[in-house]
Enzyme design. Sequence first.
Site, PDB file in Angstrom:
ATOM      1  CB  CYS A   1      -1.001  -0.047   1.141  1.00 42.18           C
ATOM      2  SG  CYS A   1      -2.435   0.987   0.784  1.00 42.18           S
TER       3      CYS A   1
ATOM      4  CG  HIS B   1      -3.553  -3.492   3.079  1.00 40.79           C
ATOM      5  ND1 HIS B   1      -2.528  -3.031   3.877  1.00 40.79           N
ATOM      6  CD2 HIS B   1      -4.215  -2.403   2.650  1.00 40.79           C
ATOM      7  CE1 HIS B   1      -2.577  -1.712   3.930  1.00 40.79           C
ATOM      8  NE2 HIS B   1      -3.588  -1.303   3.193  1.00 40.79           N
TER       9      HIS B   1
ATOM     10  CD  GLU C   1      -1.325  -6.268   5.136  1.00 42.34           C
ATOM     11  OE1 GLU C   1      -0.969  -6.497   3.955  1.00 42.34           O
ATOM     12  OE2 GLU C   1      -1.548  -5.124   5.571  1.00 42.34           O
TER      13      GLU C   1
HETATM   14  N1  GLN Z   1      -1.740   6.835   2.761  1.00 41.22           N
HETATM   15  C1  GLN Z   1      -1.829   6.080   1.554  1.00 41.22           C
HETATM   16  C2  GLN Z   1      -3.168   6.269   0.857  1.00 41.22           C
HETATM   17  O1  GLN Z   1      -4.097   6.743   1.438  1.00 41.22           O
HETATM   18  C3  GLN Z   1      -1.582   4.612   1.821  1.00 41.22           C
HETATM   19  C4  GLN Z   1      -2.634   3.969   2.634  1.00 41.22           C
HETATM   20  C5  GLN Z   1      -2.209   2.650   3.235  1.00 41.22           C
HETATM   21  O2  GLN Z   1      -1.047   2.316   3.263  1.00 41.22           O
HETATM   22  N2  GLN Z   1      -3.158   1.900   3.743  1.00 41.22           N
HETATM   23  O3  GLN Z   1      -3.320   5.935  -0.286  1.00 41.22           O
END
Ligand code: GLN
Length: 609
Positions: free
Chosen positions: A429, A559, A561
């Site tokens: 992410c 994600h 995970e």
């Molecule tokens: N801050 C980044 C976004 O909003 C990544 C978000 C995250 O890692 N869950 O896109």
Amino acid sequence: MPHSDSDASPGFLSQFSNSEDLGEHFSPTPPGYIKGRTRFVVVIGTVMSGLGKGIFASSLAKLLQDKGLSVAPVKLEGYLNIDSGTLNPYRHGEVFVLDDGLETDMDLGTYERILGQNLSRSNFMTAGQIYTEILECERRGGYLGRDVQMIPHVTGVVKMKLRELAMKGPSGKQVDVVFVEVGGTAGDYENGFYIEALRELAFEEGDGSTCFVALTYIIEPAILGEQKSKAAQLGMKRLMEAGIQPHIIACRAKNPVTPKVAQKISMFSNVPMKRVFSMHDRESIYVIPDAMRTEGLDREILSILQLHDRVDNVAEDGARKVWSTFASRLSGPRDHNITLGISGKYAALRDAYASIDKAVEHCAVDLSATVDIRWLDTSDFDTAEHASHALDGVDAIIVPGGFGMRGVEGKIHCVELARTQRIPFLGICLGFQMAVIEYARNVLGWSDANSTEFNSKTKYPVISELPDQKRLEGIMGGTMRLGAQDVAITPNSLASFLCGGSKLVRERFRHRYEVDPAFIDRLEAAGLIFSGRHPKQPIMQVLELPLTSHPYFIGAQFHPELTSRPLAPQALFMGLLAAAIAQKEPAFAQTAAGRRWVRSASTANSHSA
Ligand code: GLN
């Protein structure tokens, strides 16, 4: 799925049109619901929180699931938030995102992993959701002049939702057992209405329908050197004052509970000795289901709920074998040893990255590797040298997700180090976004490249917020892209190799920013490969480097995970650890696991279409 709950169904209250339905016995049931068919196991904590109630409840649910019964867990949170989206991971652990996009408590992750089952918003209730539904109904005039009360209206909604969950069994049947975990401990103001609702539910469903399990704690003060039961007794009293007689008492403790203490607990709470269980600390949570079975906890629940005739013994033997193999491999010796650096703002708190920790564990067991995790707070990595010092000796690097400015430059230095030193790398992410920024800065030479989350004035906003794109996807303006989405995987890529040649995979997202399509061509021309994309929109979801320039460099906007399971470890984590092992021990690539998970010139295309 939209983020906001106001997009969910208007709620069942809208169906009540006459005041009779809202009488003193307001306890609506869903159409077709058969009372007493579904059994309820309710786990309530006493003495204190933090005892691993979620692990306990999910292990209990697993015991019955292994017997071939359909189970549905639900967590009842006392807090007023609608979901866990705005909770600080420092205070509350990670935010766990479900397939349908609901942002929940990390306990739901425990349920999904232990049960190997995807959950949805019906498996998670907060006081905030319930009050919102009731207050919206009240404003619409839905209560027809009645005063709206905790009993019967609030408790009525709780019971209705539990029964609605019970209706969600396989092929339209009612679930065999609903497992209810009440957040907090008996006696908390905020969960009192849940406990009352459960008391009513047990009464309405009839004898033998509900099994109350009290999870208590036996203190063992160091100055005394012996176990004391008083705190547990007082906690039990609280529960009984609320009209709940526990059927089973599980005693959390550091050491096995002594017979003397168990006898006291039994006597003071009207629970026979054979139903007082010691749930002392174990070396791993995965041995808990077997430990419970050995002590006969499942047998007692089956008797209390009279469920013997629904048990499938053959299914149970199979399920037990699979799980025990996993549990014994977990505690057995391992063949390999690697050090994994994980950079993150919340490095001080492991709970903030619980699912990553678990995903690594699942893969480590599968690959027979011991993984030493080095958690790194990147906020003091001012230069690549700093990062290099902190990462000295690591065999693989994960840059996980995150929000906000702190530690971001340090994370970019970690990516740079991983890329230039050919250290196996997984960016998740925010980590994926950092990899794009690092590439733009250091390979394309766009030195001020950034995400508009951190610098809205950059000349190269390679990561930015693209509301139009989200509108196309049906996501409400300004909110996050949440929940599972399909990812189209490019054939012949590392991603395709890891996913066993699948062209479409489903993964969970939680982000606001993404790769700006205006820069994709230039990034790709410079060697970065976007190997996972939204099937229709220009949304980049996986990036990687070719084998010729790096053994394992991959990033995911989703994600990974969140979908890793003990018995089905997630592919991107498997690839990361396998690549790290292969770098240390080249012979590993020739083993069966190596051939499956380590990309080499000969295996790279083996799965592609
Ligand atoms: N801050 C980044 C976004 O909003 C990544 C978000 C995250 O890692 N869950 O896109």
